[in-house]
Design an enzyme around this catalytic site. Structure first.
Site, PDB file in Angstrom:
ATOM      1  N   HIS A  30      24.827   0.799   6.350  1.00 51.67           N
ATOM      2  CA  HIS A  30      23.403   1.194   6.290  1.00 51.67           C
ATOM      3  C   HIS A  30      23.105   1.892   4.958  1.00 51.67           C
ATOM      4  CE1 HIS A  30      22.965   0.416  10.643  1.00 51.67           C
ATOM      5  NE2 HIS A  30      24.062   1.121  10.833  1.00 51.67           N
TER       6      HIS A  30
ATOM      7  N   SER B 180      28.513  -1.822  11.565  1.00 52.78           N
ATOM      8  CA  SER B 180      28.254  -0.385  11.386  1.00 52.78           C
ATOM      9  C   SER B 180      29.528   0.444  11.652  1.00 52.78           C
ATOM     10  CB  SER B 180      27.068   0.015  12.264  1.00 52.78           C
ATOM     11  OG  SER B 180      26.620   1.309  11.943  1.00 52.78           O
ATOM     12  N   ALA B 181      29.604   1.208  12.708  1.00 55.19           N
ATOM     13  CA  ALA B 181      30.827   1.978  13.000  1.00 55.19           C
ATOM     14  C   ALA B 181      32.048   1.055  13.091  1.00 55.19           C
ATOM     15  CB  ALA B 181      30.666   2.766  14.295  1.00 55.19           C
TER      16      ALA B 181
ATOM     17  N   GLY C  87      27.568   2.331  16.641  1.00 56.09           N
ATOM     18  CA  GLY C  87      27.274   3.506  17.456  1.00 56.09           C
ATOM     19  C   GLY C  87      27.754   4.708  16.681  1.00 56.09           C
TER      20      GLY C  87
ATOM     21  N   GLU D  93      21.732  -2.926   4.578  1.00 55.95           N
ATOM     22  CA  GLU D  93      21.506  -3.657   5.830  1.00 55.95           C
ATOM     23  C   GLU D  93      21.165  -5.120   5.520  1.00 55.95           C
ATOM     24  OE1 GLU D  93      18.497  -1.422   7.874  1.00 55.95           O
ATOM     25  OE2 GLU D  93      19.939   0.100   8.518  1.00 55.95           O
TER      26      GLU D  93
END
Lengths: 230, 230
Positions: free
Chosen positions: B154, B117-118, B85, B189
């Site tokens: 990413h 991700s985050a 997020g 990714e």
């Protein structure tokens, strides 16, 4: 307040040259704010880069970093240009040197100002719609508030058929609106805002995309006043 | 520490399922940290989303926001998953709730941890190589320091022939290195880091790109230990 300094296939500020010639007419010396340091270049190198363009308009450029008293330099400026680069680095420098208020004051009395990319970002209410990486930690994200909205420069439309799972720009701006209720103008490269007093006009090659909390985005026509949206 | 939760054309966490089945074997209840709120969704909705995947592994999921004492919940966790997020929103919440140290402690005793991700970003030394928009102002950019480097999730290679003038990811990471001397792994990714004690391995479909201050970037081979680079 320009989305970018340079459009693809052209030289630095070339697409803005006729506009800047009019806008800075009468300005003999322009104060350049080099703090955003694109690619980490030095303040001197960046100022020289800007200077080479403004020579073609017969305008002399001085870097803000060259002054012993930068506050006084801002207060005495005939015109000001803040170049692009990293918005976090720029905002950190402006806050830590106590220059944000000085700059705001000087712009509110009508001193002509050019911003490109990060230099446009800081015209918004805060820098929270920058695309830049947080490579420095500013003491605050608040910026100049020259317009009643934020700018997202280098605005990019979603790429049709992309397989990349990172967020699109529109998704990011919508996430911003889950936290903050400030309108955001997505300025595509080649677009800029012209502000005279309270009148804000969109200029340049493209429409711009206006995002407001809880509303569908709107495309703004170029060469129109957009003041009434705020 | 995964670049993304979802690879193109697959469902949520599908590509990681065999790995997670092994990695979380023995874990009956997983503590989910939903603070990054992708797209601004609620903590409940995000926790339910994670829960639906982990049901297929017969693992029960509880959201950290459901506990009255989140520090105690972290200290008691059998396994932890921080979803992706917005990194700024996530780091702000962790610092403001005083949970960064608690989380760090629980991971250093060997509690299995998944980040996407985050949630991977925060495993680095600081969050300053996130791609996210600064939609919230965290009291500090410091993060968990589980590995001796930062992650850029990413990670995107420059697009050949692009006419966009905004910075490439590589340019942004180089700008980071003009300010901070911390190595950065650009994780594409479909890639992830597997960490056991001090051993860090690159896994998944791609090579990863290692950036170090003042050096040419290096491509790291997948399915190899990369510990010796640090």
């Amino acid at each position: 307040m320009a989305s970018t300094s340079t459009v693809h296939g052209q030289s630095y500020l070339e697409y803005l040259k006729p506009t800047l010639e009019r806008f800075f007419s009468g300005v003999e010396e322009l104060l350049f704010i080099p703090y955003a340091r694109p690619g980490g270049i030095t303040h001197d190198a960046y100022t020289n880069h800007a200077s080479r363009f403004f020579e073609t308009l017969k305008i002399n450029v001085k870097g803000l970093h060259q002054f012993e008293d930068p506050k006084a330099a801002i207060a005495a400026a005939q015109g000001i240009f803040t170049g692009g680069g990293n918005t976090f680095v720029l905002v950190k420098a402006l806050h830590e040197l106590g220059l944000m208020a000085a700059l705001r004051e000087q712009l509110f009395i009508g001193t002509p100002y050019l911003g490109t990319s990060a230099g446009s970002n800081i015209c918004g209410i805060n820098m929270q719609t920058t695309n830049d990486m947080p490579i420095a930690y500013p003491p605050s994200f608040k910026t100049l508030g020259m317009i009643p909205c934020n700018i997202n420069p280098h605005y990019l439309d979603p790429i049709a058929g992309s397989t990349h799972m990172g967020e699109t720009r529109e998704t990011r701006i919508n996430e911003f609106h889950s936290q903050v209720n400030i309108p955001v103008i997505g300025l595509r490269e080649g677009s800029w805002l012209e502000v005279h007093g309270k009148a804000i006009s969109l200029k340049g090659a493209h429409t711009a995309r206006l995002f407001r909390q809880g509303q569908q985005p709107t495309e703004l026509e170029t060469n129109t006043q957009i003041t009434s949206y705020f």
